[in-house]
Design a protein around this motif. Structure first.
Motif, PDB file in Angstrom:
ATOM      1  N   LEU A  82      -7.111 -35.103  15.095  1.00  0.00           N
ATOM      2  CA  LEU A  82      -5.508 -34.858  14.110  1.00  0.00           C
ATOM      3  C   LEU A  82      -4.758 -36.411  14.470  1.00  0.00           C
ATOM      4  O   LEU A  82      -4.352 -37.268  14.332  1.00  0.00           O
ATOM      5  N   ASN A  83      -3.892 -35.839  16.120  1.00  0.00           N
ATOM      6  CA  ASN A  83      -3.315 -37.561  16.472  1.00  0.00           C
ATOM      7  C   ASN A  83      -3.761 -38.602  16.743  1.00  0.00           C
ATOM      8  O   ASN A  83      -3.124 -39.534  16.394  1.00  0.00           O
ATOM      9  N   ASP A  89       1.845 -36.059  13.716  1.00  0.00           N
ATOM     10  CA  ASP A  89       3.146 -36.965  14.719  1.00  0.00           C
ATOM     11  C   ASP A  89       3.079 -35.906  15.906  1.00  0.00           C
ATOM     12  O   ASP A  89       3.540 -34.347  14.718  1.00  0.00           O
ATOM     13  N   THR A  90       3.516 -35.687  16.675  1.00  0.00           N
ATOM     14  CA  THR A  90       4.457 -34.708  17.468  1.00  0.00           C
ATOM     15  C   THR A  90       5.415 -34.811  18.218  1.00  0.00           C
ATOM     16  O   THR A  90       5.689 -36.323  17.808  1.00  0.00           O
ATOM     17  N   LYS A  91       6.674 -34.491  17.820  1.00  0.00           N
ATOM     18  CA  LYS A  91       7.960 -34.785  18.118  1.00  0.00           C
ATOM     19  C   LYS A  91       8.111 -33.690  19.135  1.00  0.00           C
ATOM     20  O   LYS A  91       8.396 -31.991  19.092  1.00  0.00           O
ATOM     21  N   VAL A  92       9.327 -33.851  20.206  1.00  0.00           N
ATOM     22  CA  VAL A  92      10.034 -33.380  21.525  1.00  0.00           C
ATOM     23  C   VAL A  92      11.010 -33.187  20.960  1.00  0.00           C
ATOM     24  O   VAL A  92      11.579 -33.729  20.435  1.00  0.00           O
ATOM     25  N   SER A  93      11.417 -31.580  21.553  1.00  0.00           N
ATOM     26  CA  SER A  93      13.009 -30.984  20.968  1.00  0.00           C
ATOM     27  C   SER A  93      13.587 -31.437  21.375  1.00  0.00           C
ATOM     28  O   SER A  93      12.887 -31.393  22.898  1.00  0.00           O
ATOM     29  N   ARG A  98      10.133 -28.828  26.463  1.00  0.00           N
ATOM     30  CA  ARG A  98       9.248 -27.235  26.278  1.00  0.00           C
ATOM     31  C   ARG A  98       8.723 -27.722  25.160  1.00  0.00           C
ATOM     32  O   ARG A  98       7.564 -27.648  25.286  1.00  0.00           O
ATOM     33  N   VAL A  99       9.345 -27.538  23.928  1.00  0.00           N
ATOM     34  CA  VAL A  99       8.906 -27.022  22.751  1.00  0.00           C
ATOM     35  C   VAL A  99       8.983 -28.481  21.748  1.00  0.00           C
ATOM     36  O   VAL A  99       9.217 -29.846  21.896  1.00  0.00           O
ATOM     37  N   THR A 100       8.173 -28.555  21.581  1.00  0.00           N
ATOM     38  CA  THR A 100       7.017 -30.568  19.984  1.00  0.00           C
ATOM     39  C   THR A 100       6.628 -29.388  19.153  1.00  0.00           C
ATOM     40  O   THR A 100       6.457 -27.695  18.849  1.00  0.00           O
ATOM     41  N   THR A 101       7.070 -30.099  17.615  1.00  0.00           N
ATOM     42  CA  THR A 101       7.121 -29.324  16.360  1.00  0.00           C
ATOM     43  C   THR A 101       5.950 -30.742  16.426  1.00  0.00           C
ATOM     44  O   THR A 101       5.984 -31.480  16.375  1.00  0.00           O
ATOM     45  N   LEU A 102       5.486 -30.453  14.686  1.00  0.00           N
ATOM     46  CA  LEU A 102       3.946 -31.357  14.179  1.00  0.00           C
ATOM     47  C   LEU A 102       4.613 -31.669  12.985  1.00  0.00           C
ATOM     48  O   LEU A 102       5.273 -30.501  12.703  1.00  0.00           O
ATOM     49  N   ALA A 103       4.497 -32.974  12.123  1.00  0.00           N
ATOM     50  CA  ALA A 103       4.728 -33.035  11.131  1.00  0.00           C
ATOM     51  C   ALA A 103       3.259 -34.335  11.119  1.00  0.00           C
ATOM     52  O   ALA A 103       3.023 -35.224  11.553  1.00  0.00           O
TER      53      ALA A 103
END
Length: 158
Positions: A82-83, A89-93, A98-103
Motif C-alpha cells: 500500500l505504501n 502514508d505513515t507518520k512517526v509520532s 516507536r509509534v507510527t500512524t497510518l493515513a
C-alpha cells in the motif's frame, strides 16, 4: 418436505462456499478492474484501506493486527504494498518515535470508497437472501454458520 441427508447438506455447502468465494472475487475484479484492479491488491489490503477510511482515530499496525486478527508481520507486508502504491502514508509520532500512524493518500481514499461500494453491494445481496427466511430458520442458519466458522478457526480443512 423430502428428507435431506447429511451428505446432501455437506455437498451443497462445499459447492456453495466455492461459489461464494468465486463470485465475490469476480465482483471485485469486474467492478473494480478499471481502477482497483490495476493495483492488484489483496482482499486484506482492500479491507485495510476501508478500515482506514472509516476510522476516526489514529491507526497503527497493532490496531490493524488486532482488528483483522492477523500477525503484525502480515500487516507490515500488506502495508508495504500500500505504501509502494502511494495509497497509504505513515507518520512517526513526535512524542513516541516507536509509534507510527497510518493515513490514506488521495488515491487511497478513492480506492477505499470504491471498495466500500462493492462491499456494500455484496452485503445487500446477503441481506436479501437472509430476509427470505423466517426468524426460526435464520437462528438455525446462524448456528450452522457459527459451527462452520468454529471448525475453520480450529484449522479443519474446508
Amino acid at each position: 418436505m423430502a428428507k435431506v441427508t447429511v451428505e446432501e447438506v455437506a455437498d451443497h455447502l462445499r459447492q456453495t462456499m466455492g461459489h461464494v468465494a468465486t463470485n465475490e472475487n469476480t465482483l471485485l475484479r469486474t467492478r473494480a478492474a478499471a481502477h482497483i484492479g490495476a493495483y492488484q491488491l489483496s482482499l486484506t489490503q482492500l479491507q485495510i484501506l476501508q478500515f482506514l477510511l472509516q476510522s476516526d482515530e489514529a491507526v497503527t499496525n497493532s490496531i490493524l493486527a488486532d482488528h483483522f486478527a492477523i500477525s503484525k508481520p502480515a500487516v507490515t507486508k500488506a502495508l508495504r504494498k500500500l505504501n509502494k502504491e502511494l495509497l497509504v502514508d505513515t507518520k512517526v509520532s513526535e512524542t513516541d518515535r516507536r509509534v507510527t500512524t497510518l493515513a490514506l493518500t488521495g488515491d487511497g481514499v478513492t480506492l477505499a470508497r470504491e471498495y466500500q461500494e462493492i462491499d456494500r453491494e455484496i452485503n445487500e445481496t446477503y441481506l436479501g437472501i437472509a430476509q427470505k427466511f423466517s426468524k426460526g430458520d435464520r437462528k438455525t442458519i446462524l448456528k450452522f454458520l457459527e459451527t462452520v466458522e468454529g471448525s475453520l478457526n480450529q484449522g479443519q480443512p474446508f
